[in-house]
Design an enzyme around this catalytic site. Structure first.
Site, PDB file in Angstrom:
ATOM      1  N   THR A 195      58.351  56.953 -10.539  1.00 51.57           N
ATOM      2  CA  THR A 195      58.399  55.679  -9.530  1.00 51.57           C
ATOM      3  C   THR A 195      57.261  55.733  -8.570  1.00 51.57           C
ATOM      4  O   THR A 195      56.647  56.788  -8.109  1.00 51.57           O
ATOM      5  CB  THR A 195      59.621  56.190  -8.305  1.00 51.57           C
ATOM      6  N   GLY A 245      61.433  49.186  -0.261  1.00 54.08           N
ATOM      7  CA  GLY A 245      61.103  49.783  -1.633  1.00 54.08           C
ATOM      8  C   GLY A 245      61.419  51.517  -1.181  1.00 54.08           C
ATOM      9  O   GLY A 245      61.286  52.033  -0.350  1.00 54.08           O
TER      10      GLY A 245
END
Length: 200
Positions: A29, A72
C-alpha cells in the site's frame, strides 16, 4: 505427545503466524496526497500483498466522501473499512468541520475498546486541510501540502517534495510522477493507480 507439548507447539505456531501477518499489514500500500495552487490530489496504488505474495493488484484505497472530502488508507482491509464507516458517521454529524471530525475519530480510535487495536494509517483532505490519522490518537494537520503513508510512503513523499516547487507541474502531475517513482522502488507498490482530485 503430552498435552503441555501440544499446547507449546500450538503457541509457537500462533506466534509465528501472528508475527508474519502483523508485519505485512502495511505492505502492498502506498497513498500520497499533494496540495498545490488550487487543487488537492490523492493517489493510491492497487496492490495488496499477503506476506511475500502479491494477493490483489486492483484494490481501491482512495474514497471520495463528498465533492470536497477525500480519504486514503493504508492498513488491513477490515480495519480500514471499519474506520471509514466511523469517519463517514462523523462527517454526517459534523458536515464541513473536517478537523473536528478527525479529532473525534482519533479519540474513538484510541479510547474505544473495540477500535483501539485497528491497524491503519489514514489521510483525510478537504480544500482547507490535510490531516494524518493513526491508532496512536494522532490527528496531525499537514502544513507543507504533501503527505504519504504505507510501504512506499517515504519514496513517494520524497519525490513529491522534490517536484512541488517545479512551476509547470500540477498537483495531479506531481502525484502521478511521485507514485511512479515509489512503485519503481517499493516491491509492495504497483502502477495500478487510483487518483481523485478536489478544488480548493
Amino acid at each position: 505427545v503430552s498435552t503441555q507439548s501440544t499446547w507449546d507447539y500450538r503457541k509457537m505456531w500462533k506466534t509465528i503466524l501472528t508475527r508474519a501477518f502483523s508485519s505485512s499489514k502495511f505492505r502492498g500500500t502506498t497513498v500520497l496526497c499533494v496540495k498545490k495552487e488550487k487543487k488537492v490530489a490523492m493517489i493510491g496504488d492497487g496492490q495488496i500483498s499477503l506476506g511475500q505474495t502479491r494477493f490483489k493488484s486492483n484494490a481501491i484505497k482512495i474514497r471520495k466522501f463528498s465533492p470536497n472530502i477525500l480519504c486514503g488508507f493504508a492498513g488491513s482491509v477490515a480495519d480500514s473499512l471499519t474506520l471509514l464507516d466511523l469517519l463517514e458517521k462523523e462527517l454526517e454529524k459534523y458536515p464541513k468541520q473536517t478537523m473536528r471530525v478527525c479529532i473525534n475519530l482519533a479519540k474513538k480510535w484510541r479510547t474505544d475498546k473495540m477500535h483501539r487495536h485497528l491497524a491503519c494509517d489514514m489521510i483525510v483532505a478537504d480544500p482547507a486541510t490535510i490531516i494524518l490519522l493513526n491508532g496512536q490518537g494522532d490527528a496531525i494537520e499537514i502544513e507543507e501540502g504533501v503527505v504519504a503513508v504505507g510501504s512506499g510512503g517515504s519514496f513517494a513523499l520524497a519525490a513529491a517534495k522534490a517536484l512541488l516547487d517545479v512551476p509547470q507541474f500540477s498537483a495531479k502531475e506531481i502525484a502521478n510522477k511521485a507514485m511512479n517513482i515509489a512503485s519503481d522502488m517499493c516491491v509492495f507498490t504497483n502502477k495500478n493507480f487510483t487518483l481523485e482530485e478536489i478544488d480548493i
